[in-house]
Design a protein around this motif. Sequence first.
Motif, PDB file in Angstrom:
ATOM      1  N   ASP A 124       9.354   1.199  -7.077  1.00 58.61           N
ATOM      2  CA  ASP A 124       9.708   2.059  -5.948  1.00 58.61           C
ATOM      3  C   ASP A 124      11.174   1.893  -5.597  1.00 58.61           C
ATOM      4  O   ASP A 124      11.799   0.884  -5.916  1.00 58.61           O
ATOM      5  CB  ASP A 124       8.818   1.775  -4.734  1.00 58.61           C
ATOM      6  N   HIS A 125      11.715   2.937  -4.989  1.00 60.35           N
ATOM      7  CA  HIS A 125      13.109   2.972  -4.584  1.00 60.35           C
ATOM      8  C   HIS A 125      13.143   3.380  -3.110  1.00 60.35           C
ATOM      9  O   HIS A 125      12.707   4.485  -2.769  1.00 60.35           O
ATOM     10  CB  HIS A 125      13.895   3.966  -5.441  1.00 60.35           C
ATOM     11  N   VAL A 126      13.626   2.485  -2.267  1.00 51.89           N
ATOM     12  CA  VAL A 126      13.605   2.720  -0.819  1.00 51.89           C
ATOM     13  C   VAL A 126      14.600   3.818  -0.448  1.00 51.89           C
ATOM     14  O   VAL A 126      15.768   3.777  -0.825  1.00 51.89           O
ATOM     15  CB  VAL A 126      13.931   1.425  -0.043  1.00 51.89           C
ATOM     16  N   VAL A 127      14.105   4.803   0.289  1.00 53.19           N
ATOM     17  CA  VAL A 127      14.934   5.877   0.821  1.00 53.19           C
ATOM     18  C   VAL A 127      15.402   5.488   2.232  1.00 53.19           C
ATOM     19  O   VAL A 127      16.566   5.615   2.557  1.00 53.19           O
ATOM     20  CB  VAL A 127      14.172   7.218   0.841  1.00 53.19           C
ATOM     21  N   LYS A 128      14.444   5.001   3.047  1.00 54.87           N
ATOM     22  CA  LYS A 128      14.800   4.504   4.373  1.00 54.87           C
ATOM     23  C   LYS A 128      13.658   3.656   4.928  1.00 54.87           C
ATOM     24  O   LYS A 128      12.513   3.789   4.539  1.00 54.87           O
ATOM     25  CB  LYS A 128      15.149   5.644   5.331  1.00 54.87           C
ATOM     26  N   PHE A 134       0.856  -1.181   0.000  1.00 52.52           N
ATOM     27  CA  PHE A 134       0.000   0.000   0.000  1.00 52.52           C
ATOM     28  C   PHE A 134       0.891   1.230   0.000  1.00 52.52           C
ATOM     29  O   PHE A 134       1.839   1.318   0.776  1.00 52.52           O
ATOM     30  CB  PHE A 134      -0.892   0.006   1.242  1.00 52.52           C
ATOM     31  N   TYR A 135       0.612   2.170  -0.878  1.00 54.28           N
ATOM     32  CA  TYR A 135       1.364   3.418  -0.978  1.00 54.28           C
ATOM     33  C   TYR A 135       0.466   4.578  -0.563  1.00 54.28           C
ATOM     34  O   TYR A 135      -0.698   4.632  -0.948  1.00 54.28           O
ATOM     35  CB  TYR A 135       1.831   3.656  -2.411  1.00 54.28           C
ATOM     36  N   ALA A 136       1.030   5.511   0.191  1.00 56.59           N
ATOM     37  CA  ALA A 136       0.297   6.719   0.575  1.00 56.59           C
ATOM     38  C   ALA A 136       1.279   7.869   0.688  1.00 56.59           C
ATOM     39  O   ALA A 136       2.442   7.670   1.053  1.00 56.59           O
ATOM     40  CB  ALA A 136      -0.424   6.514   1.898  1.00 56.59           C
ATOM     41  N   GLN A 137       0.820   9.064   0.396  1.00 53.81           N
ATOM     42  CA  GLN A 137       1.669  10.247   0.489  1.00 53.81           C
ATOM     43  C   GLN A 137       1.114  11.149   1.577  1.00 53.81           C
ATOM     44  O   GLN A 137      -0.083  11.459   1.590  1.00 53.81           O
ATOM     45  CB  GLN A 137       1.715  10.976  -0.848  1.00 53.81           C
ATOM     46  N   PHE A 138       1.991  11.553   2.500  1.00 49.81           N
ATOM     47  CA  PHE A 138       1.615  12.417   3.608  1.00 49.81           C
ATOM     48  C   PHE A 138       2.410  13.709   3.551  1.00 49.81           C
ATOM     49  O   PHE A 138       3.575  13.708   3.142  1.00 49.81           O
ATOM     50  CB  PHE A 138       1.857  11.712   4.949  1.00 49.81           C
ATOM     51  N   LYS A 139       1.793  14.782   3.962  1.00 50.89           N
ATOM     52  CA  LYS A 139       2.404  16.101   3.921  1.00 50.89           C
ATOM     53  C   LYS A 139       3.768  16.128   4.616  1.00 50.89           C
ATOM     54  O   LYS A 139       4.734  16.688   4.103  1.00 50.89           O
ATOM     55  CB  LYS A 139       1.466  17.108   4.587  1.00 50.89           C
ATOM     56  N   GLU A 140       3.872  15.464   5.769  1.00 49.37           N
ATOM     57  CA  GLU A 140       5.113  15.503   6.540  1.00 49.37           C
ATOM     58  C   GLU A 140       6.268  14.759   5.874  1.00 49.37           C
ATOM     59  O   GLU A 140       7.424  14.941   6.253  1.00 49.37           O
ATOM     60  CB  GLU A 140       4.898  14.968   7.963  1.00 49.37           C
ATOM     61  N   ASP A 141       5.976  13.954   4.839  1.00 49.20           N
ATOM     62  CA  ASP A 141       7.029  13.221   4.133  1.00 49.20           C
ATOM     63  C   ASP A 141       7.541  13.960   2.907  1.00 49.20           C
ATOM     64  O   ASP A 141       8.419  13.451   2.200  1.00 49.20           O
ATOM     65  CB  ASP A 141       6.521  11.833   3.726  1.00 49.20           C
ATOM     66  N   GLY A 142       7.005  15.136   2.642  1.00 47.01           N
ATOM     67  CA  GLY A 142       7.460  15.926   1.499  1.00 47.01           C
ATOM     68  C   GLY A 142       7.203  15.199   0.188  1.00 47.01           C
ATOM     69  O   GLY A 142       6.101  14.746  -0.082  1.00 47.01           O
ATOM     70  N   GLN A 143       8.248  15.051  -0.608  1.00 44.95           N
ATOM     71  CA  GLN A 143       8.125  14.444  -1.946  1.00 44.95           C
ATOM     72  C   GLN A 143       8.078  12.924  -1.918  1.00 44.95           C
ATOM     73  O   GLN A 143       7.843  12.293  -2.946  1.00 44.95           O
ATOM     74  CB  GLN A 143       9.310  14.877  -2.809  1.00 44.95           C
ATOM     75  N   TYR A 144       8.297  12.324  -0.770  1.00 40.63           N
ATOM     76  CA  TYR A 144       8.370  10.869  -0.672  1.00 40.63           C
ATOM     77  C   TYR A 144       7.005  10.240  -0.392  1.00 40.63           C
ATOM     78  O   TYR A 144       6.077  10.894   0.041  1.00 40.63           O
ATOM     79  CB  TYR A 144       9.354  10.453   0.429  1.00 40.63           C
ATOM     80  N   TRP A 145       6.919   8.951  -0.635  1.00 38.29           N
ATOM     81  CA  TRP A 145       5.723   8.159  -0.379  1.00 38.29           C
ATOM     82  C   TRP A 145       6.027   7.153   0.717  1.00 38.29           C
ATOM     83  O   TRP A 145       7.175   6.745   0.899  1.00 38.29           O
ATOM     84  CB  TRP A 145       5.327   7.387  -1.638  1.00 38.29           C
ATOM     85  N   ARG A 146       5.000   6.724   1.428  1.00 38.97           N
ATOM     86  CA  ARG A 146       5.143   5.636   2.395  1.00 38.97           C
ATOM     87  C   ARG A 146       4.661   4.356   1.730  1.00 38.97           C
ATOM     88  O   ARG A 146       3.614   4.336   1.093  1.00 38.97           O
ATOM     89  CB  ARG A 146       4.321   5.893   3.653  1.00 38.97           C
ATOM     90  N   LYS A 147       5.442   3.301   1.896  1.00 36.18           N
ATOM     91  CA  LYS A 147       5.083   1.992   1.381  1.00 36.18           C
ATOM     92  C   LYS A 147       4.917   1.073   2.573  1.00 36.18           C
ATOM     93  O   LYS A 147       5.804   0.976   3.422  1.00 36.18           O
ATOM     94  CB  LYS A 147       6.192   1.459   0.475  1.00 36.18           C
ATOM     95  N   GLU A 148       3.776   0.411   2.661  1.00 32.65           N
ATOM     96  CA  GLU A 148       3.542  -0.543   3.737  1.00 32.65           C
ATOM     97  C   GLU A 148       3.250  -1.906   3.131  1.00 32.65           C
ATOM     98  O   GLU A 148       2.442  -2.030   2.213  1.00 32.65           O
ATOM     99  CB  GLU A 148       2.382  -0.101   4.620  1.00 32.65           C
ATOM    100  N   LEU A 149       3.929  -2.915   3.633  1.00 34.56           N
ATOM    101  CA  LEU A 149       3.726  -4.281   3.176  1.00 34.56           C
ATOM    102  C   LEU A 149       2.692  -4.973   4.056  1.00 34.56           C
ATOM    103  O   LEU A 149       2.498  -4.578   5.212  1.00 34.56           O
ATOM    104  CB  LEU A 149       5.045  -5.050   3.219  1.00 34.56           C
ATOM    105  N   PRO A 150       2.044  -6.012   3.557  1.00 40.36           N
ATOM    106  CA  PRO A 150       1.079  -6.748   4.376  1.00 40.36           C
ATOM    107  C   PRO A 150       1.690  -7.301   5.672  1.00 40.36           C
ATOM    108  O   PRO A 150       0.974  -7.544   6.637  1.00 40.36           O
ATOM    109  CB  PRO A 150       0.617  -7.887   3.462  1.00 40.36           C
ATOM    110  N   THR A 151       3.008  -7.454   5.708  1.00 41.18           N
ATOM    111  CA  THR A 151       3.699  -7.959   6.904  1.00 41.18           C
ATOM    112  C   THR A 151       3.882  -6.880   7.970  1.00 41.18           C
ATOM    113  O   THR A 151       4.345  -7.177   9.068  1.00 41.18           O
ATOM    114  CB  THR A 151       5.081  -8.505   6.526  1.00 41.18           C
TER     115      THR A 151
END
Length: 80
Positions: A72-76, A32-49
């Motif tokens: 996707d390319h992991v930043v951290k 699941f991908y979501a973009q939040f204001k506090e993450d700036g240009q980055y997206w959050r990726k969450e795995l089912p695990t």
Amino acid sequence: MEAQTTVDRLLRNMTNMHELGRQRAFELGNPFYAQFKEDGQYWRKELPTGERYLVTIDVITDENDIPVKINDHVVKELDI
């Protein structure tokens, strides 16, 4: 009093829409991908695990400009 449909109840509280998308992505075994204001240009990726990452994404589209894949390319890694 008029009976409310499921859609009416969902639309009344739009704050849960990302949760429905998250649930469906996990049901299909997808991240699941979501973009939040506090993450700036980055997206959050969450795995089912439950693993979560901050990522950049490239959306691959077909000849009709329909998204067919996300690279996707992991930043951290994010703390759970």
